[in-house]
Design an enzyme around this catalytic site. Structure first.
Site, mmCIF file in Angstrom:
data_model
loop_
_atom_site.group_PDB
_atom_site.id
_atom_site.type_symbol
_atom_site.label_atom_id
_atom_site.label_comp_id
_atom_site.label_asym_id
_atom_site.label_seq_id
_atom_site.Cartn_x
_atom_site.Cartn_y
_atom_site.Cartn_z
ATOM 1 N N ASN A 6 1.019 10.590 2.853
ATOM 2 C CA ASN A 6 1.214 9.859 1.609
ATOM 3 C C ASN A 6 -0.209 9.589 1.136
ATOM 4 O O ASN A 6 -0.955 8.859 1.801
ATOM 5 C CB ASN A 6 1.964 8.556 1.871
ATOM 6 C CG ASN A 6 2.043 7.650 0.658
ATOM 7 O OD1 ASN A 6 1.414 7.901 -0.373
ATOM 8 N ND2 ASN A 6 2.808 6.586 0.781
ATOM 9 N N ALA A 8 -1.508 7.655 -0.830
ATOM 10 C CA ALA A 8 -1.843 6.250 -1.016
ATOM 11 C C ALA A 8 -2.112 5.529 0.304
ATOM 12 O O ALA A 8 -2.550 4.379 0.310
ATOM 13 C CB ALA A 8 -0.717 5.535 -1.767
ATOM 14 N N CYS A 9 -1.888 6.187 1.410
ATOM 15 C CA CYS A 9 -2.012 5.592 2.743
ATOM 16 C C CYS A 9 -3.429 5.756 3.289
ATOM 17 O O CYS A 9 -3.933 6.880 3.397
ATOM 18 C CB CYS A 9 -0.995 6.261 3.667
ATOM 19 S SG CYS A 9 -1.198 5.891 5.415
ATOM 20 N N SER A 10 -4.048 4.662 3.665
ATOM 21 C CA SER A 10 -5.419 4.725 4.192
ATOM 22 C C SER A 10 -5.471 5.467 5.528
ATOM 23 O O SER A 10 -6.443 6.178 5.806
ATOM 24 C CB SER A 10 -6.004 3.322 4.342
ATOM 25 O OG SER A 10 -5.278 2.571 5.291
#
Length: 120
Positions: A6, A8-10
């Protein structure tokens, strides 16, 4: 090597950066846009040697919306867990990395990343 991410996932960004730094060829699968099938998720679970509830993001709003958090964690409900996770892929823990030898890890820790990098 394939990594389910994803963007948006760090943790996903950290994992792809580690793969880049190691010079690894890999394919990115944005699994929210290209969700796994039931068979693909089952295969990953088999390689991880985990049950669906072990890789479910039960604190996500979607988990409560589809009743995932309330499902019993047992063999009788296993297929239902998988089906709901496939229908709402945001519920699948990330990143999941599968190397060319078919071994998978959830790449959220440096140790997990090293494990998959050492097995390539």
């Amino acid at each position: 090597m394939e990594i389910w991410v994803n963007p948006a996932c760090s943790k996903c960004r950290t994992a792809t950066a580690a793969l880049d730094e190691a010079g690894v060829d890999y394919t990115v699968r944005r699994y929210l846009e290209d969700p796994p099938t039931v068979d693909e998720l089952e295969a990953v679970l088999d390689r991880l040697r985990l049950e669906p509830w072990d890789v479910a993001r039960t604190s996500e709003k979607a988990a409560h919306e589809v009743g995932l958090a309330d499902l019993p964690r047992d063999a009788e409900h296993r297929a239902e867990w998988v089906a709901r996770m496939v229908a709402q892929p945001i519920l699948i823990q990330r990143p999941i990395i599968t190397n060319d030898h078919g071994e998978s890890v959830i790449g959220r820790t440096p140790e997990a990343l090293q494990q998959v990098l050492g097995q390539r």
